[in-house]
Design a protein around this motif. Structure first.
Motif, mmCIF file in Angstrom:
data_model
loop_
_atom_site.group_PDB
_atom_site.id
_atom_site.type_symbol
_atom_site.label_atom_id
_atom_site.label_comp_id
_atom_site.label_asym_id
_atom_site.label_seq_id
_atom_site.Cartn_x
_atom_site.Cartn_y
_atom_site.Cartn_z
ATOM 1 N N CYS B 9 -6.829 -9.606 -3.993
ATOM 2 C CA CYS B 9 -6.401 -8.720 -4.846
ATOM 3 C C CYS B 9 -7.199 -7.177 -4.767
ATOM 4 N N ASP B 10 -6.559 -6.416 -4.745
ATOM 5 C CA ASP B 10 -6.975 -4.885 -4.624
ATOM 6 C C ASP B 10 -6.014 -3.836 -5.693
ATOM 7 N N GLU B 11 -7.150 -3.671 -6.500
ATOM 8 C CA GLU B 11 -6.327 -2.841 -7.667
ATOM 9 C C GLU B 11 -5.972 -1.457 -7.282
ATOM 10 N N ALA B 12 -6.686 -0.681 -6.281
ATOM 11 C CA ALA B 12 -6.388 0.754 -5.966
ATOM 12 C C ALA B 12 -5.161 0.391 -5.009
ATOM 13 N N LEU B 13 -4.893 -0.618 -4.266
ATOM 14 C CA LEU B 13 -3.756 -0.708 -3.437
ATOM 15 C C LEU B 13 -2.477 -0.842 -4.419
ATOM 16 N N LEU B 14 -2.712 -1.832 -5.217
ATOM 17 C CA LEU B 14 -1.777 -2.281 -6.398
ATOM 18 C C LEU B 14 -1.184 -0.762 -6.920
ATOM 19 N N ASP B 15 -2.227 -0.035 -7.307
ATOM 20 C CA ASP B 15 -1.755 1.383 -7.913
ATOM 21 C C ASP B 15 -0.873 2.083 -6.821
ATOM 22 N N ARG B 16 -1.298 2.187 -5.729
ATOM 23 C CA ARG B 16 -0.479 2.857 -4.924
ATOM 24 C C ARG B 16 0.942 2.326 -4.837
ATOM 25 N N TYR B 17 0.928 0.883 -4.699
ATOM 26 C CA TYR B 17 2.176 0.299 -4.615
ATOM 27 C C TYR B 17 3.057 0.758 -6.119
ATOM 28 N N LEU B 18 2.519 0.761 -7.294
ATOM 29 C CA LEU B 18 3.240 1.211 -8.342
ATOM 30 C C LEU B 18 3.834 2.654 -8.036
ATOM 31 N N ASP B 19 3.143 3.259 -7.466
ATOM 32 C CA ASP B 19 3.572 4.881 -7.230
ATOM 33 C C ASP B 19 4.672 4.636 -6.002
ATOM 34 N N GLY B 20 4.618 3.479 -5.161
ATOM 35 C CA GLY B 20 5.499 3.728 -4.089
ATOM 36 C C GLY B 20 4.986 4.651 -3.040
ATOM 37 N N ASP B 21 3.665 4.454 -2.758
ATOM 38 C CA ASP B 21 2.932 5.429 -1.929
ATOM 39 C C ASP B 21 2.106 4.577 -0.988
ATOM 40 N N LEU B 22 2.810 3.320 -0.605
ATOM 41 C CA LEU B 22 2.487 2.551 0.528
ATOM 42 C C LEU B 22 3.320 2.628 1.754
ATOM 43 N N SER B 23 3.009 2.359 3.037
ATOM 44 C CA SER B 23 3.833 2.292 3.917
ATOM 45 C C SER B 23 4.394 1.139 4.117
ATOM 46 N N ALA B 24 5.560 0.862 4.995
ATOM 47 C CA ALA B 24 6.485 -0.096 4.787
ATOM 48 C C ALA B 24 5.753 -1.505 5.323
ATOM 49 N N ASP B 25 4.699 -1.454 6.051
ATOM 50 C CA ASP B 25 4.037 -2.522 6.408
ATOM 51 C C ASP B 25 3.103 -2.969 5.196
ATOM 52 N N GLU B 26 2.503 -2.039 4.718
ATOM 53 C CA GLU B 26 1.570 -2.374 3.309
ATOM 54 C C GLU B 26 2.345 -2.796 2.239
ATOM 55 N N LYS B 27 3.582 -2.149 2.030
ATOM 56 C CA LYS B 27 4.393 -2.662 1.179
ATOM 57 C C LYS B 27 4.821 -4.159 1.282
ATOM 58 N N ALA B 28 5.198 -4.767 2.462
ATOM 59 C CA ALA B 28 5.661 -5.925 2.805
ATOM 60 C C ALA B 28 4.633 -6.794 2.469
ATOM 61 N N ARG B 29 3.388 -6.552 2.825
ATOM 62 C CA ARG B 29 2.180 -7.419 2.560
ATOM 63 C C ARG B 29 1.918 -7.445 1.238
ATOM 64 N N MET B 30 2.105 -6.350 0.573
ATOM 65 C CA MET B 30 1.652 -6.388 -0.991
ATOM 66 C C MET B 30 2.467 -7.468 -1.657
ATOM 67 N N GLU B 31 3.860 -7.196 -1.199
ATOM 68 C CA GLU B 31 4.970 -8.138 -1.813
ATOM 69 C C GLU B 31 4.607 -9.569 -1.422
ATOM 70 N N ALA B 32 4.124 -9.896 -0.451
ATOM 71 C CA ALA B 32 3.651 -11.170 0.059
ATOM 72 C C ALA B 32 2.817 -11.631 -0.879
ATOM 73 N N HIS B 33 1.591 -10.680 -1.202
ATOM 74 C CA HIS B 33 0.582 -11.314 -2.081
ATOM 75 C C HIS B 33 0.903 -11.405 -3.422
ATOM 76 N N LEU B 34 1.697 -10.401 -3.972
ATOM 77 C CA LEU B 34 2.467 -10.806 -5.314
ATOM 78 C C LEU B 34 2.889 -12.106 -5.570
ATOM 79 N N GLU B 35 3.592 -12.515 -4.377
ATOM 80 C CA GLU B 35 4.546 -13.672 -4.605
ATOM 81 C C GLU B 35 3.589 -14.828 -4.921
ATOM 82 N N GLY B 36 2.185 -14.718 -4.458
ATOM 83 C CA GLY B 36 1.420 -15.973 -4.451
ATOM 84 C C GLY B 36 0.338 -15.603 -5.536
#
Lengths: 200, 166
Positions: B9-36
């Motif tokens: 878990c990475d709170e700062a990255l999650l924050d950027r995810y909420l802002d749509g501020d992640l690259s496509a790669d970061e976003k895909a990985r974040m979504e994979a993390h969220l699934e689990g």
């Protein structure tokens, strides 16, 4: 941004030019174009319908008086945002002085709100809040420091980018990220009991 | 902490995810993390729901406002402001010419008075008092500028009187 008046599209740059010439129709167009946006920002910060309407009026009248000083370094929209934020924070300070309203210091960025003093006086919120959800939103927002709430409102309501928020509030980009991060962290803490309650 | 590379878990990255501020790669990985990660999922859902509620709340407040009336009020106030500013600027504008004109007129009057008015000679205008004694006489008179006193001494001294005095 552009809008038509008298069947003509007027862009913001031209609107500023016309305002500086003192054209009244240009001022009317400005009010019509930005009134809802300014109201929503003011309401997001103050959570009060009446005061937000006053703020909208003050913002436009200030623009009317000082449009001659607008050099165009920032966009018209950013300038309006900046005036709105200043007016809202002044409004908050007024209430704090008048009624010792629950207030979190603008300097505080750690997200720790001051304890709410009990008062029988009606607060600006209690006059408009009725539904439980609305009250929860208001209470959660109130618990955020002023500056963090302002940044959060710009991001969530207006969808401004970090750069645009930095321009509108006059703070650094890193500070915008930091305030947004702290605002969300604080909101998570506030909302956690509500989420758990719903899951039971 | 939700680090997409470590799957923690990475709170700062999650924050950027909420802002749509992640690259496509970061976003895909974040979504994979969220699934689990149920905890992060709940946080995202809570913040997203809150943001939506806030937008609804503001929309509700916005709908309750009569913006046409508000616009009218603003325009009226602006017009009044303009008129009062116009009146004030006209008054200030008129002062711009009136004050120098009045000052010039004053100076001209002053010089005209001092240069062309006939100067009066310093003659006595009135005798205030006078008396004559055995040894001296005194006269007090006024001129327009001063009050003068003149003394006359009698040179024929009375010797008898002097002897009496000794």
């Amino acid at each position: 941004m552009s809008k038509t008046i008298q069947n003509r599209i007027v862009h913001d740059e031209e609107l500023v030019f016309q305002l500086q010439r003192g054209d009244e129709w240009a001022f009317q167009l400005l009010v019509r174009r930005f009134r809802k946006k300014i109201f929503s920002i003011a309401f997001g910060i103050t959570l009060n319908v009446e005061e937000s309407q006053d703020i909208v009026q003050e913002v436009f009248l200030q623009v009317y008086r000082t449009i001659g000083n607008f050099r165009g370094d920032a966009s018209l929209s950013t300038w309006l945002h900046r005036i709105t934020v200043n007016r809202c924070l002044n409004w908050k300070r007024r209430w704090v002085r008048r009624f010792k309203w629950p207030h979190v210091s603008t300097d505080s960025t750690d997200g720790q709100p001051a304890a709410e003093p009990e008062s029988d006086l009606p607060t600006p919120e209690t006059r408009v809040v009725s539904a439980q959800t609305r009250q929860q939103i208001d209470n959660a927002l109130k618990m955020l420091p002023d500056q963090a709430r302002t940044v959060f409102v710009f991001r969530e309501l207006d969808g401004l980018s970090y750069e645009e928020i930095a321009d509108a509030t006059g703070i650094k980009l890193g500070t915008v990220r930091s305030r947004l991060f702290h605002a969300r962290r604080r909101l998570k803490e506030i909302l956690q009991p509500l989420v758990e309650e719903e899951e039971k | 902490m939700t680090n997409p590379y470590s799957n923690a878990c990475d709170e700062a990255l999650l924050d950027r995810y909420l802002d749509g501020d992640l690259s496509a790669d970061e976003k895909a990985r974040m979504e994979a993390h969220l699934e689990g990660c149920r905890q992060c999922r709940r946080q995202v859902a809570a913040i997203a729901a809150f943001s939506q509620d806030l937008r609804d709340r503001v929309q509700q407040a916005t709908d309750s406002v009569d913006f046409m009336a508000l616009e009218k009020q603003v325009l009226n106030k602006a017009l009044r402001q303009r008129r009062s500013r116009g009146g004030l600027s006209t008054f200030i504008g008129s002062l711009k010419y009136t004050i120098p004109a009045a000052a010039t007129a004053g100076l001209l009057l002053f010089f005209a008075y001092s240069n062309y008015m006939p100067k009066t000679a310093p003659v006595p205008s009135a005798i205030i008092n006078s008396f004559t004694g055995s040894m001296s006489s005194v006269m007090i008179f006024e001129t327009p500028e001063t009050r003068q006193t003149i003394l006359w001494y009698n040179e024929d001294t009375n010797t008898e009187s002097e002897q009496d005095a000794v």
